[in-house]
Enzyme design. Structure first.
Site, PDB file in Angstrom:
ATOM      1  N   GLU A 195       0.837  -1.216   0.000  1.00  0.00           N
ATOM      2  CA  GLU A 195       0.000   0.000   0.000  1.00  0.00           C
ATOM      3  C   GLU A 195       0.865   1.257   0.000  1.00  0.00           C
ATOM      4  O   GLU A 195       0.634   2.183  -0.782  1.00  0.00           O
ATOM      5  CB  GLU A 195      -0.897   0.037   1.254  1.00  0.00           C
ATOM      6  CG  GLU A 195      -1.925  -1.074   1.349  1.00  0.00           C
ATOM      7  CD  GLU A 195      -2.956  -1.061   0.238  1.00  0.00           C
ATOM      8  OE1 GLU A 195      -3.035  -0.074  -0.516  1.00  0.00           O
ATOM      9  OE2 GLU A 195      -3.682  -2.055   0.117  1.00  0.00           O
ATOM     10  N   ASN A 199       1.341   3.933  -3.091  1.00  0.00           N
ATOM     11  CA  ASN A 199       0.987   5.340  -2.938  1.00  0.00           C
ATOM     12  C   ASN A 199       2.110   6.264  -3.413  1.00  0.00           C
ATOM     13  O   ASN A 199       1.848   7.294  -4.034  1.00  0.00           O
ATOM     14  CB  ASN A 199       0.643   5.652  -1.476  1.00  0.00           C
ATOM     15  CG  ASN A 199      -0.775   5.237  -1.128  1.00  0.00           C
ATOM     16  OD1 ASN A 199      -1.555   4.867  -2.001  1.00  0.00           O
ATOM     17  ND2 ASN A 199      -1.106   5.297   0.152  1.00  0.00           N
ATOM     18  N   ARG A 235      -9.848   3.327  -7.647  1.00  0.00           N
ATOM     19  CA  ARG A 235      -9.151   3.239  -6.368  1.00  0.00           C
ATOM     20  C   ARG A 235     -10.181   3.395  -5.246  1.00  0.00           C
ATOM     21  O   ARG A 235     -11.068   4.235  -5.320  1.00  0.00           O
ATOM     22  CB  ARG A 235      -8.069   4.316  -6.233  1.00  0.00           C
ATOM     23  CG  ARG A 235      -7.106   4.398  -7.421  1.00  0.00           C
ATOM     24  CD  ARG A 235      -5.682   4.612  -6.954  1.00  0.00           C
ATOM     25  NE  ARG A 235      -5.204   3.429  -6.291  1.00  0.00           N
ATOM     26  CZ  ARG A 235      -4.671   2.382  -6.933  1.00  0.00           C
ATOM     27  NH1 ARG A 235      -4.552   2.394  -8.217  1.00  0.00           N
ATOM     28  NH2 ARG A 235      -4.270   1.337  -6.262  1.00  0.00           N
TER      29      ARG A 235
HETATM   30  N1  LIG Z   1       2.881   9.132  -1.098  1.00  0.00           N
HETATM   31  C1  LIG Z   1       1.857   9.957  -1.343  1.00  0.00           C
HETATM   32  N2  LIG Z   1       2.057  11.134  -2.009  1.00  0.00           N
HETATM   33  C2  LIG Z   1       1.023  11.983  -2.279  1.00  0.00           C
HETATM   34  N3  LIG Z   1      -0.268  11.735  -1.921  1.00  0.00           N
HETATM   35  C3  LIG Z   1      -0.540  10.591  -1.259  1.00  0.00           C
HETATM   36  C4  LIG Z   1       0.512   9.636  -0.942  1.00  0.00           C
HETATM   37  N4  LIG Z   1      -0.062   8.607  -0.270  1.00  0.00           N
HETATM   38  C5  LIG Z   1      -1.380   8.892  -0.193  1.00  0.00           C
HETATM   39  N5  LIG Z   1      -1.685  10.073  -0.782  1.00  0.00           N
HETATM   40  C6  LIG Z   1      -3.022  10.709  -0.850  1.00  0.00           C
HETATM   41  O1  LIG Z   1      -3.849  10.095   0.120  1.00  0.00           O
HETATM   42  C7  LIG Z   1      -5.039   9.556  -0.492  1.00  0.00           C
HETATM   43  C8  LIG Z   1      -5.475   8.307   0.252  1.00  0.00           C
HETATM   44  O2  LIG Z   1      -4.526   7.252   0.100  1.00  0.00           O
HETATM   45  P1  LIG Z   1      -5.024   5.739   0.226  1.00  0.00           P
HETATM   46  O3  LIG Z   1      -3.889   4.832  -0.031  1.00  0.00           O
HETATM   47  O4  LIG Z   1      -5.751   5.570   1.513  1.00  0.00           O
HETATM   48  O5  LIG Z   1      -6.113   5.618  -0.939  1.00  0.00           O
HETATM   49  P2  LIG Z   1      -5.865   5.551  -2.527  1.00  0.00           P
HETATM   50  O6  LIG Z   1      -4.429   5.302  -2.820  1.00  0.00           O
HETATM   51  O7  LIG Z   1      -6.473   6.763  -3.137  1.00  0.00           O
HETATM   52  O8  LIG Z   1      -6.722   4.261  -2.949  1.00  0.00           O
HETATM   53  P3  LIG Z   1      -6.306   2.716  -2.713  1.00  0.00           P
HETATM   54  O9  LIG Z   1      -5.068   2.711  -1.874  1.00  0.00           O
HETATM   55  O10 LIG Z   1      -7.479   2.117  -2.004  1.00  0.00           O
HETATM   56  O11 LIG Z   1      -6.103   2.142  -4.054  1.00  0.00           O
HETATM   57  C9  LIG Z   1      -4.655   9.347  -1.942  1.00  0.00           C
HETATM   58  O12 LIG Z   1      -5.780   9.359  -2.799  1.00  0.00           O
HETATM   59  C10 LIG Z   1      -3.693  10.516  -2.197  1.00  0.00           C
HETATM   60  O13 LIG Z   1      -4.412  11.689  -2.488  1.00  0.00           O
HETATM   61 MG   LIG Z   2      -3.353   3.808  -1.895  1.00  0.00          MG
END
Ligand SMILES: Nc1ncnc2c1ncn2[C@@H]1O[C@H](COP(=O)(O)OP(=O)(O)OP(=O)(O)O)[C@@H](O)[C@H]1O
Ligand SMILES: [Mg+2]
Lengths: 102, 148
Positions: free
Chosen positions: B48, B52, B107
């Site tokens: 995860e 990200n 997502r």
């Molecule tokens: N490393 C990162 N850099 C920039 N923004 C981030 C980063 N990690 C998370 N985010 C932001 O936080 C939000 C939530 O992250 P999360 O992993 O919970 O959900 P997601 O990646 O959108 O979906 P999923 O992980 O369920 O596929 C993301 O949509 C993004 O906007």
């Molecule tokens: Mg994610």
């Protein structure tokens, strides 16, 4: 191939295999959507028997197929999920969207 | 020093490296003899965080993802995953279940929720324009006392 499609009348079974992450989900999604959009089935079954790993990209994959099938008044079933994958799916409340069978 | 063992890893933010990163981290912790469930938990949480960095941190660009994995006292493991990408404006909001900035509906916005449920603690620090750091910690039950 990460997805093998089995087609019956009104019913498509997608046998997924390997690891489902952001890297692999795209191809799986495209393969499933292509066959759903051409066969317009009433039910789509996602078979997780040969899936060895899944993160939240797999949740996105199931949710996206649920939305697609709903737009055609169809439904999604999920089967053969391992304990670990079931935990990931429960977190997302997927057990409420799709029928998850043992 | 609290650190009994450690390893560092850096790789380009290509999606093919997602599988490599989680397997490499899990292999490093194999010396603690974790259970199958613990290995799955670690792999999923690392996947995860790394995804990200690749999807949100660097998005269309290619940058470097850094991992620093440590074995601490009392069978506690720590994994720091860092990018120098876009950063997060509101970390609290980003961590809310179902929050996502992804618009195509593919997502779930559950990455942080998965990390929190599978690890004992998840710490996120971020600066817009500078990057994001996630620190995951978990106590490994281990079948026997070892690795000391
Ligand atoms: N490393 C990162 N850099 C920039 N923004 C981030 C980063 N990690 C998370 N985010 C932001 O936080 C939000 C939530 O992250 P999360 O992993 O919970 O959900 P997601 O990646 O959108 O979906 P999923 O992980 O369920 O596929 C993301 O949509 C993004 O906007
Ligand atoms: Mg994610």
């Amino acid at each position: 191939m990460a997805v093998r499609i089995e087609q019956e009348e009104h019913h498509i079974i997608a046998h997924l295999s390997g690891e489902i992450d952001h890297h692999s989900a795209k191809e799986m999604r495209e393969t499933i959507d292509f066959s759903v959009e051409s066969a317009l089935p009433e039910t789509l079954t996602l078979d997780f028997k040969d899936v060895t790993f899944m993160d939240s990209s797999g949740i996105g994959l199931v949710m996206g197929r649920y939305k697609l099938m709903q737009s055609m008044n169809g439904s999604v079933q999920v089967c053969n999920v391992s304990d670990h994958i079931r935990r990931v799916m429960r977190l997302a409340g997927l057990d409420k969207l799709a029928v998850i069978e043992k | 020093m609290n650190t009994l063992n450690q390893m560092k890893l850096s790789f380009l933010s290509r999606s093919a490296n997602e599988g490599f990163a989680r397997v490499a981290v899990a292999a490093f912790f194999a010396q603690l003899d974790p259970t199958v469930d613990e290995i799955a938990d670690i792999k999923t949480a690392v996947s995860e965080a790394v995804t990200n960095c690749i999807v949100h941190g660097y998005a269309e660009k290619i940058g470097v993802v850094y991992i620093h994995a440590k074995i601490l006292k009392d069978n506690i493991i720590s994994v720091k995953i860092r990018d120098q990408g876009r950063g997060i404006e509101d970390v609290k909001q980003a961590m809310e279940p179902m929050f996502t900035t992804c618009k195509n509906g593919e997502r779930a916005g559950l990455g942080f929720a998965v990390m929190q449920s599978f690890m004992d603690s998840v710490k996120v620090s971020s600066k817009p324009g500078k990057g994001t750091t996630v620190i995951l910690k978990k106590k490994i039950a281990s079948r026997e006392n070892n690795a000391q």
